[in-house]
Design a protein around this motif. Structure first.
Motif, PDB file in Angstrom:
ATOM      1  N   ARG A 102       5.692  47.551   5.480  1.00  0.00           N
ATOM      2  CA  ARG A 102       7.060  47.735   5.993  1.00  0.00           C
ATOM      3  C   ARG A 102       7.863  46.448   5.878  1.00  0.00           C
ATOM      4  O   ARG A 102       9.031  46.464   5.479  1.00  0.00           O
ATOM      5  CB  ARG A 102       7.021  48.196   7.455  1.00  0.00           C
ATOM      6  N   ASP A 103       7.241  45.312   6.233  1.00  0.00           N
ATOM      7  CA  ASP A 103       7.942  44.026   6.156  1.00  0.00           C
ATOM      8  C   ASP A 103       8.316  43.693   4.717  1.00  0.00           C
ATOM      9  O   ASP A 103       9.439  43.257   4.444  1.00  0.00           O
ATOM     10  CB  ASP A 103       7.080  42.900   6.742  1.00  0.00           C
ATOM     11  N   LEU A 112       8.595  45.779   2.156  1.00  0.00           N
ATOM     12  CA  LEU A 112       9.580  46.741   1.679  1.00  0.00           C
ATOM     13  C   LEU A 112      10.970  46.397   2.202  1.00  0.00           C
ATOM     14  O   LEU A 112      11.960  46.473   1.463  1.00  0.00           O
ATOM     15  CB  LEU A 112       9.175  48.159   2.084  1.00  0.00           C
ATOM     16  N   ALA A 113      11.064  45.995   3.451  1.00  0.00           N
ATOM     17  CA  ALA A 113      12.363  45.593   4.018  1.00  0.00           C
ATOM     18  C   ALA A 113      12.918  44.381   3.279  1.00  0.00           C
ATOM     19  O   ALA A 113      14.117  44.339   2.953  1.00  0.00           O
ATOM     20  CB  ALA A 113      12.218  45.296   5.509  1.00  0.00           C
ATOM     21  N   ASP A 114      12.053  43.394   2.989  1.00  0.00           N
ATOM     22  CA  ASP A 114      12.493  42.208   2.248  1.00  0.00           C
ATOM     23  C   ASP A 114      12.965  42.573   0.844  1.00  0.00           C
ATOM     24  O   ASP A 114      13.990  42.069   0.372  1.00  0.00           O
ATOM     25  CB  ASP A 114      11.372  41.169   2.160  1.00  0.00           C
ATOM     26  N   SER A 169      14.077  45.504  -0.195  1.00  0.00           N
ATOM     27  CA  SER A 169      15.322  46.279  -0.080  1.00  0.00           C
ATOM     28  C   SER A 169      16.505  45.358   0.178  1.00  0.00           C
ATOM     29  O   SER A 169      17.576  45.513  -0.421  1.00  0.00           O
ATOM     30  CB  SER A 169      15.211  47.312   1.036  1.00  0.00           C
ATOM     31  N   GLU A 170      16.310  44.399   1.070  1.00  0.00           N
ATOM     32  CA  GLU A 170      17.378  43.449   1.386  1.00  0.00           C
ATOM     33  C   GLU A 170      17.761  42.633   0.154  1.00  0.00           C
ATOM     34  O   GLU A 170      18.949  42.447  -0.131  1.00  0.00           O
ATOM     35  CB  GLU A 170      16.925  42.524   2.516  1.00  0.00           C
ATOM     36  N   GLU A 180      19.705  44.864  -2.235  1.00  0.00           N
ATOM     37  CA  GLU A 180      21.085  45.070  -1.789  1.00  0.00           C
ATOM     38  C   GLU A 180      21.932  43.825  -1.984  1.00  0.00           C
ATOM     39  O   GLU A 180      23.147  43.921  -2.137  1.00  0.00           O
ATOM     40  CB  GLU A 180      21.096  45.508  -0.324  1.00  0.00           C
ATOM     41  N   ALA A 182      11.507  47.772  -4.756  1.00  0.00           N
ATOM     42  CA  ALA A 182      11.606  48.464  -3.469  1.00  0.00           C
ATOM     43  C   ALA A 182      11.508  49.975  -3.658  1.00  0.00           C
ATOM     44  O   ALA A 182      10.824  50.657  -2.894  1.00  0.00           O
ATOM     45  CB  ALA A 182      12.913  48.092  -2.767  1.00  0.00           C
ATOM     46  N   ASP A 185       8.452  52.072  -2.151  1.00  0.00           N
ATOM     47  CA  ASP A 185       8.753  53.173  -1.238  1.00  0.00           C
ATOM     48  C   ASP A 185       8.139  54.479  -1.734  1.00  0.00           C
ATOM     49  O   ASP A 185       7.584  55.242  -0.945  1.00  0.00           O
ATOM     50  CB  ASP A 185      10.264  53.329  -1.076  1.00  0.00           C
TER      51      ASP A 185
END
Length: 96
Positions: free
Chosen positions: A48-49, A51-53, A55-56, A59, A69, A73
């Motif tokens: 999760r961490d 994937l969040a990085d 994705s960020e 973006e 990402a 996912d």
């Protein structure tokens, strides 16, 4: 014929994808072998961490991180075939 990504040799299709994309397939998909609930929680927290990085970063304009990402996912929504087959197989002596 041998396949290298940077200075690492890839011995299988999975290793090639991992080296080329920078994504640890087992981290997001889960390993083929059983894991303890604690191992599952730790792996999923890390996934999760990461994937969040990714994705960020995607973006923010990093196209490679954005694609990574999406791939990571998608892996989280899969179940390894062998693990799924073992989970759905009736125990010996049980009716199918």
């Amino acid at each position: 014929m041998r396949t290298f990504i940077a200075d690492q040799e890839a011995f299988s299709d999975f290793e090639f994808a991992e080296l080329a994309l920078g994504i640890d397939i087992d981290l997001f998909r889960g390993p083929l072998e059983p894991e303890t609930p604690e191992e599952t929680n730790a792996r999923e927290d890390a996934a999760r961490d990461i994937l969040a990085d990714l994705s960020e970063a995607g973006e923010a304009g990093d196209e490679i991180a954005g694609w990574d990402a999406l791939y990571a996912d998608a892996l989280t929504h899969t179940v390894p075939f062998l693990r799924a087959a073992r989970a759905n197989r009736p125990e010996r002596g049980e009716a199918a």
